[in-house]
Design an enzyme around this catalytic site. Sequence first.
Site, PDB file in Angstrom:
ATOM      1  N   GLU A 107       6.770 -22.453 -17.241  1.00 30.94           N
ATOM      2  CA  GLU A 107       6.710 -21.884 -18.599  1.00 30.94           C
ATOM      3  C   GLU A 107       6.498 -20.396 -18.426  1.00 30.94           C
ATOM      4  O   GLU A 107       5.415 -19.951 -18.036  1.00 30.94           O
ATOM      5  CB  GLU A 107       5.569 -22.511 -19.392  1.00 30.94           C
ATOM      6  CG  GLU A 107       5.860 -23.974 -19.698  1.00 30.94           C
ATOM      7  CD  GLU A 107       4.810 -24.646 -20.563  1.00 30.94           C
ATOM      8  OE1 GLU A 107       4.891 -25.867 -20.714  1.00 30.94           O
ATOM      9  OE2 GLU A 107       3.917 -23.951 -21.067  1.00 30.94           O
TER      10      GLU A 107
ATOM     11  N   LYS B  74      -5.417 -23.622 -10.098  1.00 34.30           N
ATOM     12  CA  LYS B  74      -5.702 -22.231  -9.712  1.00 34.30           C
ATOM     13  C   LYS B  74      -5.653 -21.393 -10.995  1.00 34.30           C
ATOM     14  O   LYS B  74      -4.585 -21.069 -11.500  1.00 34.30           O
ATOM     15  CB  LYS B  74      -4.641 -21.752  -8.708  1.00 34.30           C
ATOM     16  CG  LYS B  74      -5.098 -20.694  -7.728  1.00 34.30           C
ATOM     17  CD  LYS B  74      -5.564 -19.384  -8.349  1.00 34.30           C
ATOM     18  CE  LYS B  74      -4.418 -18.452  -8.691  1.00 34.30           C
ATOM     19  NZ  LYS B  74      -4.876 -17.292  -9.492  1.00 34.30           N
TER      20      LYS B  74
ATOM     21  N   CYS C 171       3.043 -16.051 -25.254  1.00 36.16           N
ATOM     22  CA  CYS C 171       4.415 -16.204 -24.765  1.00 36.16           C
ATOM     23  C   CYS C 171       5.405 -16.382 -25.906  1.00 36.16           C
ATOM     24  O   CYS C 171       6.540 -15.946 -25.828  1.00 36.16           O
ATOM     25  CB  CYS C 171       4.493 -17.379 -23.813  1.00 36.16           C
ATOM     26  SG  CYS C 171       3.921 -18.916 -24.550  1.00 36.16           S
TER      27      CYS C 171
ATOM     28  N   GLU D  28       9.309  -7.787 -21.716  1.00 40.13           N
ATOM     29  CA  GLU D  28       8.135  -8.421 -22.328  1.00 40.13           C
ATOM     30  C   GLU D  28       6.933  -7.474 -22.203  1.00 40.13           C
ATOM     31  O   GLU D  28       6.508  -7.157 -21.094  1.00 40.13           O
ATOM     32  CB  GLU D  28       7.832  -9.755 -21.627  1.00 40.13           C
ATOM     33  CG  GLU D  28       6.749 -10.538 -22.345  1.00 40.13           C
ATOM     34  CD  GLU D  28       6.342 -11.811 -21.603  1.00 40.13           C
ATOM     35  OE1 GLU D  28       6.219 -11.771 -20.365  1.00 40.13           O
ATOM     36  OE2 GLU D  28       6.136 -12.836 -22.272  1.00 40.13           O
TER      37      GLU D  28
END
Length: 504
Positions: A266, A191, A300, A399
Site C-alpha cells: 500500500e 517493524k 495516503c 506526493e
Amino acid sequence: MENLQTNLQKLDHYLESVRKSGVSNYINGESRQAISGEQFETISPVDLKPLARVARGDARDIDLAAKAAKAAQPEWAAMSGVQRQKILHRVADGIVAHAEEIAFLECIDTGQALRFMSKAAIRGAENFRYFADKAPSARNGLSLPTTGQANITTRYPVGPVGVITPWNTPFMLSTWKIAPALAAGCTVIHKPAEFSPVTASLLVRIAADAGLPPGVWNVVNGFGEDAGAALTQHPDVKAIAFVGESRTGSMIMKQAADSLKRFHFELGGKNPVIVFKDADLERAADAALFMIYSLNGERCTSSSRLLVEAEIYDSFMATLAERVKAIRVGHPLDPETVIGPLVHPVHEKKVLEYIEIGKADGARIAAGGKKHAGPGGGCYVEPTLFTHASNTMRVAREEIFGPVLTAIPFSSEDEAVSIANDTPYGLAAYLWTSDVTRAFRVSEKIEAGMIWVNSENVRHLDTPFGGVKASGIGRDGGDWSFDFYMETKNVSFATTTHHIPRLG
Ligand code: NAD
C-alpha cells in the site's frame, strides 16, 4: 473533550512509563532491548524534545523474532477459527479500554490532532472485531466439479508474515494489517516506523494481555535500512505486508527477491478530486477540504489534486481560500486543533521545500504558504492552497504528504479524466457531479483502485482497499485480506475411472 491544560496533565501520566522504560522490542512474549543494546530517540514534533528511547533492532533481533514466529506458527494455525475469534475480540476489548491512552500517545508521537486520533483506537478495535468474526470461515474454499472430477479448494495460512508500517497513523494502520494476518492464522513480525514507534509496543502488550500466545505477534523496532531490510530478507518470513512510500516498496521487492516472498504493497498517492459545475458545491468543498487538511494531510488517500471545472473555478477557489485560512493550526492535544505539527523536522523541511517549488513553478498561493509559529515551536506548517497550477508542476505530480492542496482548472470531461490519470499514482479518486451517467462514465475511465462518488473517503471494511500503478499491489478488506495472508490449495478427486494414457 477536555481542554488543552487537562489533556496535558493526562498526557504526563500516560508518558510516565514510556519515559521510564522506553520503547522496547517484543519477542516471544517478552519485552526486550535490542541485542546490540543500541537505542534511538523518538522526539515529539510539538517541541522537538525527546519522548522516549527506543530499542534499535537489527538483523539479529529480526532473526530472533522470525524464529519465535516460526515456532509459534503451527499451533496458532491449528487453533480453531472460533478460538482465534475469541482472542481477537479480547484484543479489541483491550484496545477500547486503552483508547484514551492510545490517542494521547499517538498525538504526541505523530503530531496528529486529537479530534481525529480520538477515533483511531476505536477504528483499530473495529478492525480487530471485523477480522475476528471472519476467522472461523477463513479456511473456506470452493467446490469446483467437472465431468469425472470433484475439485475442492481450501486455504491455509501462508506462514510468518512481516508487517512494515509508516509513521502517519501508525496505530490504526498496524491494526489494519495485523488483525487479518492473525485471523488467517499467520504469526507476525511487526517493524513500526522509526518516526512514531510508541503505540506499536502498547498494542502488542494489549494483545498479550488478551491471551495471544507468545511468539504469535512480535515487534522489532529499528530503522528501515537495517531492521526493515533484514525482515524483508529473512527466509522464514513468507510474506511482507508493507505500507509506505512507492520507492521503498520497489526497494523491498529488490531486497527480498532471493527469498521469493509474496508482497502486499500500500504505497503513495496523488489523488484527484474532480468537481464538475453541476455538483453540490458546498458538499464538494467540505469533502475536498476534509480529505487534504485532516490528519495533517499526511494521508495516503488525501485529495491532494483538486480539479475544478473552469466556469466555477474562480468562485470555488475564493470560497476554499477563505475556509483554508480559517483552519486552526495548534497543539495536537488542543480539542480545537485541526492541524498539528508535521511528524518530524525532516518531513517538515520536505513539505516547506515543496511550497517553495510550487511558487517557483508559477502556482499562486491562495492561502497559507509558510511555517506556522505554533505552541512548542515545533514542525507546524500553515494549511496551503495553490491555485492556477498545471498538472506538469511538481506540486501536482509528486506526493507532498502534508497540508498542501494543488488546484487545477479543466474545461471538459475528457480533459478532467486525462489530468486525473496523468500521474504515476493510482490509489484513490473522488468525483463530484449530480449527473449519474457521467459519474458511471468517468469512474470507468479513472485509473485508481478506489473511487468515491459524491463522498469523501468513507470506509466499509467489506470493500477492497488498495491502489494501482505506483500506488500499490494487492487489496485489503473483506476476503481480499485472506487472499494475501493465505495459500489456496486445490484437491482434485477422480469421480470416474477415466482413461489414463498408458506409457511404456
Ligand atoms: P517509508 O516508505 O519511508 O517507510 C515506511 C516503513 O518502511 C518504515 O517502517 C520504514 O522504516 C520502512 N523502511 C524504509 N526503508 C526500508 C527498507 N529498505 N526495507 C524495509 N523497510 C524499510 O514511508 P513513510 O514516510 O513512513 O510513510 C509515508 C508513505 O506511506 C507515503 O508515501 C504514504 O502515501 C504511504 N502510505 C500509504 C498508505 C496506503 O494505504 N496506500 C497508507 C499510509 C501511508
